[in-house]
Design a protein around this motif. Structure first.
Motif, PDB file in Angstrom:
ATOM      1  N   UNK A  35       0.840  -1.209   0.000  1.00 23.19           N
ATOM      2  CA  UNK A  35       0.000   0.000   0.000  1.00 23.19           C
ATOM      3  C   UNK A  35       0.872   1.255   0.000  1.00 23.19           C
ATOM      4  N   UNK A  36       1.949   1.220   0.785  1.00 22.37           N
ATOM      5  CA  UNK A  36       2.832   2.392   0.816  1.00 22.37           C
ATOM      6  C   UNK A  36       3.527   2.591  -0.526  1.00 22.37           C
ATOM      7  N   UNK A  37       3.879   1.487  -1.190  1.00 18.59           N
ATOM      8  CA  UNK A  37       4.436   1.618  -2.542  1.00 18.59           C
ATOM      9  C   UNK A  37       3.410   2.272  -3.470  1.00 18.59           C
ATOM     10  N   UNK A  38       2.160   1.861  -3.355  1.00 15.69           N
ATOM     11  CA  UNK A  38       1.076   2.424  -4.164  1.00 15.69           C
ATOM     12  C   UNK A  38       0.942   3.932  -3.918  1.00 15.69           C
ATOM     13  N   UNK A  39       1.145   4.356  -2.683  1.00 11.16           N
ATOM     14  CA  UNK A  39       0.954   5.769  -2.312  1.00 11.16           C
ATOM     15  C   UNK A  39       2.104   6.671  -2.736  1.00 11.16           C
ATOM     16  N   UNK A  40       3.202   6.077  -3.218  1.00 10.56           N
ATOM     17  CA  UNK A  40       4.327   6.914  -3.657  1.00 10.56           C
ATOM     18  C   UNK A  40       3.905   7.885  -4.756  1.00 10.56           C
ATOM     19  N   UNK A  41       2.900   7.505  -5.562  1.00 14.49           N
ATOM     20  CA  UNK A  41       2.428   8.361  -6.657  1.00 14.49           C
ATOM     21  C   UNK A  41       1.934   9.711  -6.150  1.00 14.49           C
ATOM     22  N   UNK A  42       1.481   9.758  -4.898  1.00 13.84           N
ATOM     23  CA  UNK A  42       0.942  11.003  -4.348  1.00 13.84           C
ATOM     24  C   UNK A  42       2.044  11.959  -3.877  1.00 13.84           C
ATOM     25  N   UNK A  43       3.260  11.433  -3.721  1.00 11.64           N
ATOM     26  CA  UNK A  43       4.363  12.247  -3.197  1.00 11.64           C
ATOM     27  C   UNK A  43       5.230  12.799  -4.316  1.00 11.64           C
ATOM     28  N   UNK A  44       5.430  12.005  -5.371  1.00 13.98           N
ATOM     29  CA  UNK A  44       6.300  12.461  -6.464  1.00 13.98           C
ATOM     30  C   UNK A  44       5.587  13.531  -7.300  1.00 13.98           C
ATOM     31  N   UNK A  45       6.375  14.369  -7.970  1.00 13.03           N
ATOM     32  CA  UNK A  45       5.806  15.389  -8.867  1.00 13.03           C
ATOM     33  C   UNK A  45       5.563  16.710  -8.165  1.00 13.03           C
ATOM     34  N   UNK A  46       5.115  17.704  -8.945  1.00 14.68           N
ATOM     35  CA  UNK A  46       4.885  19.055  -8.420  1.00 14.68           C
ATOM     36  C   UNK A  46       3.852  19.030  -7.299  1.00 14.68           C
ATOM     37  N   UNK A  47       4.189  19.702  -6.197  1.00 19.82           N
ATOM     38  CA  UNK A  47       3.282  19.851  -5.052  1.00 19.82           C
ATOM     39  C   UNK A  47       2.840  18.511  -4.466  1.00 19.82           C
TER      40      UNK A  47
END
Length: 348
Positions: free
Chosen positions: A196-208
């Motif tokens: 689940x934490x791997x899945x949530x990485x998408x929310x941290x990377x990128x602008x803002x």
């Protein structure tokens, strides 16, 4: 009154009516014109940024931003132009940095020194921070993770460990099974925590990109209370009750929540407590003028003395809609005129 109030929109997006405008934009333009204040709408286009900047600089006294950042192809270019306009003396409603300060989810973390936000509320700006701390915070009970981007509950997850943990555990094992419910539609998925934490990485990377981690408040079942604010005036209160199903915790219309519109005096204790803390909130969020149209969402909780208290769950000021109550356009027009009068008097 001389110069114009410019409303910024952007073409496209699900928030537009058949005429191409947001449904709540032209009512504000018309309400200002009825009061003798010139107003018009300009659609932001990064290819025409310099042309738009020059026009607004020469013809406007103020701007009102009515763009959902999710509909922008280049958010940084838009905010940069707004900053330049404010530097040129155009009255920003709101200033772009106020839009970021009040609208970003990590505003909650900046307010943990107030009574509005629990001290165990965290923001993760890197994957390393997230992976180090989240397994620890999850040992204290059910948590809610909120991404900074997205809307209507997308990327907001209630996370709970399925099996009871031994009392001496200081962090949840990555192999532990977790039950995850997304606020978008209250659907449930099961993961191992690590996956689940791997899945949530998408929310941290990128602008803002970032994730906010806060405790789950079970009294959300009683409803979320949204204060609809014009600068420092509460105009109405929306009571948003999640759907009556076992997993439901989302207070969005999309997820089946029921909305009721109340007067601020019906929620006097909450309103008074919030208004008393506004000066401190402004200071902690950068010292900018309050946004023109913004909201603050609260959830009921119970304090150590078993008394009701209200916890701030989110603020929004990027583009708060009021399509179900278009008569508020007249209140907003009055507020715009008052702010122009006040700000131009101060600069004379």
């Amino acid at each position: 009154m001389g110069k114009k109030v410019i409303f910024f929109e952007v073409k496209g997006g699900s928030d537009k009516g058949p005429d191409g405008y947001r449904k709540d934009t032209m009512p504000m333009v018309n309400a200002l014109q009825q009061r003798g204040q010139e107003a018009e709408v300009i659609f932001f286009d990064v290819a025409k940024q310099q042309e738009i900047f020059d026009y607004v600089k020469n013809h406007a006294i103020a701007y009102v931003s009515r763009i959902n950042p999710g509909n922008l192809k280049d958010e940084s270019a838009y905010f940069s132009m707004l900053r330049q306009l404010c530097e040129e003396g155009i009255i920003g409603m709101p200033h772009p940095d106020a839009m970021i300060g009040y609208g970003a989810k990590d505003a909650l973390v900046k307010l943990t020194d107030t009574s509005l936000v629990p001290s165990d509320t965290y923001a993760y700006y890197t994957i390393e921070e997230f992976k180090n701390n989240f397994p620890k915070s999850l040992t204290h009970g059910i948590r809610v993770l909120k991404q900074n981007r997205g809307s209507t509950g997308e990327g907001i997850w209630r996370v709970q460990v399925v099996d009871e943990l031994p009392s001496e555990v200081t962090q949840v094992p990555l192999t532990a099974k977790v039950k995850c419910t997304e606020a978008k539609d209250n659907h449930v998925e099961y993961f191992e925590l690590g996956a689940f934490m791997d899945f949530c990485e998408q929310y941290i990377v990128g602008d803002n990109g970032m994730l906010v981690d806060m405790r789950f408040l079970p009294r959300i079942k009683e409803g979320e209370i949204r204060l609809f604010m014009l600068h420092n005036h509460p105009i109405n209160v929306v009571h948003k009750k999640p759907a009556d199903s076992e997993e439901a915790f989302s207070a969005t219309l999309f997820s089946g929540a029921n909305y009721r519109y109340d007067k601020p005096e019906d929620w006097k204790e909450l309103v008074d407590t919030f208004l008393q803390q506004l000066p401190e909130i402004m200071k902690l969020l950068g010292g900018y003028d309050l946004p023109l149209i913004w909201t603050a969402d609260f959830i009921l909780d119970t304090d150590e003395l078993e008394n009701d208290c209200y916890i701030l769950g989110e603020m929004n000021c990027s583009c708060v809609g009021f399509t179900s109550e278009l008569e508020l356009a007249h209140n907003i027009a009055e507020e715009i005129i008052t702010k122009i009068s006040k700000d131009t008097t101060l600069t004379v």
